[in-house]
Motif scaffolding. Sequence first.
Motif, short mmCIF file in Angstrom:
data_model
loop_
_atom_site.label_atom_id
_atom_site.label_comp_id
_atom_site.label_asym_id
_atom_site.label_seq_id
_atom_site.Cartn_x
_atom_site.Cartn_y
_atom_site.Cartn_z
N LEU A 149 0.83 -1.20 0.00
CA LEU A 149 0.00 0.00 0.00
C LEU A 149 0.86 1.25 0.00
O LEU A 149 0.55 2.23 -0.69
N ASN A 150 1.96 1.24 0.74
CA ASN A 150 2.89 2.37 0.72
C ASN A 150 3.52 2.51 -0.65
O ASN A 150 3.66 3.61 -1.18
N HIS A 151 3.87 1.41 -1.25
CA HIS A 151 4.48 1.42 -2.58
C HIS A 151 3.52 1.98 -3.62
O HIS A 151 3.92 2.72 -4.51
N TRP A 152 2.23 1.65 -3.51
CA TRP A 152 1.23 2.17 -4.44
C TRP A 152 1.21 3.69 -4.43
O TRP A 152 1.02 4.32 -5.46
N VAL A 153 1.38 4.29 -3.27
CA VAL A 153 1.36 5.75 -3.18
C VAL A 153 2.46 6.35 -4.06
O VAL A 153 2.24 7.34 -4.75
N TYR A 154 3.62 5.73 -4.07
CA TYR A 154 4.75 6.26 -4.82
C TYR A 154 4.74 5.88 -6.29
O TYR A 154 5.52 6.41 -7.07
#
Length: 172
Positions: A149-154
């Motif tokens: 989910l953190n990776h999706w933000v970036y």
Amino acid sequence: MPDLYIKHQASALKGVSTIMDDHQRPLFLLVGSRGLRQDGFSLYQLSGELLGEIKQKSLGFSPSFELFQNGQSIGSLQKIWGVWHEFVYVKNLNWLIMGDLIQNQYRIIYHTQTIMQTNIILTSAGPTFKLAIAEDADQVSCILIAAVLNHWVYTQPKAFIHKLAPNTLRFS
């Protein structure tokens, strides 16, 4: 269950992140491989034993990921676009992830039970993810899901990314 902490941009920008406990002791290593295809994360004990993996299954605006523990697929996740917030449903585990995924403030729920809640707090090391996981048995899955989910933000188009507002940071 003690809270777990991951440095804010570590899982998005570097290859290896250390998962810490309340006393800043390292517990796990999170290793990521990123690119246009085959994004994924692996979680290891400090001894080097593989605990679980999450691997990209499909490309697109809303890619899907497969979650593995002990070499077996235990679930898959994909974004569902909502009116105010995004939702993510984890198939097979029947978990629903709700909240503000862009600000990394969300909960994973099963029926009415909270499995995990995450926030960004400000520590001496800078912005840090705080993962409050209810059960030890869910640690591996929750850490891997939080990494994706953190990776999706970036990896989203810049029009969808909001910068961290000062009122979203909490001091610990």
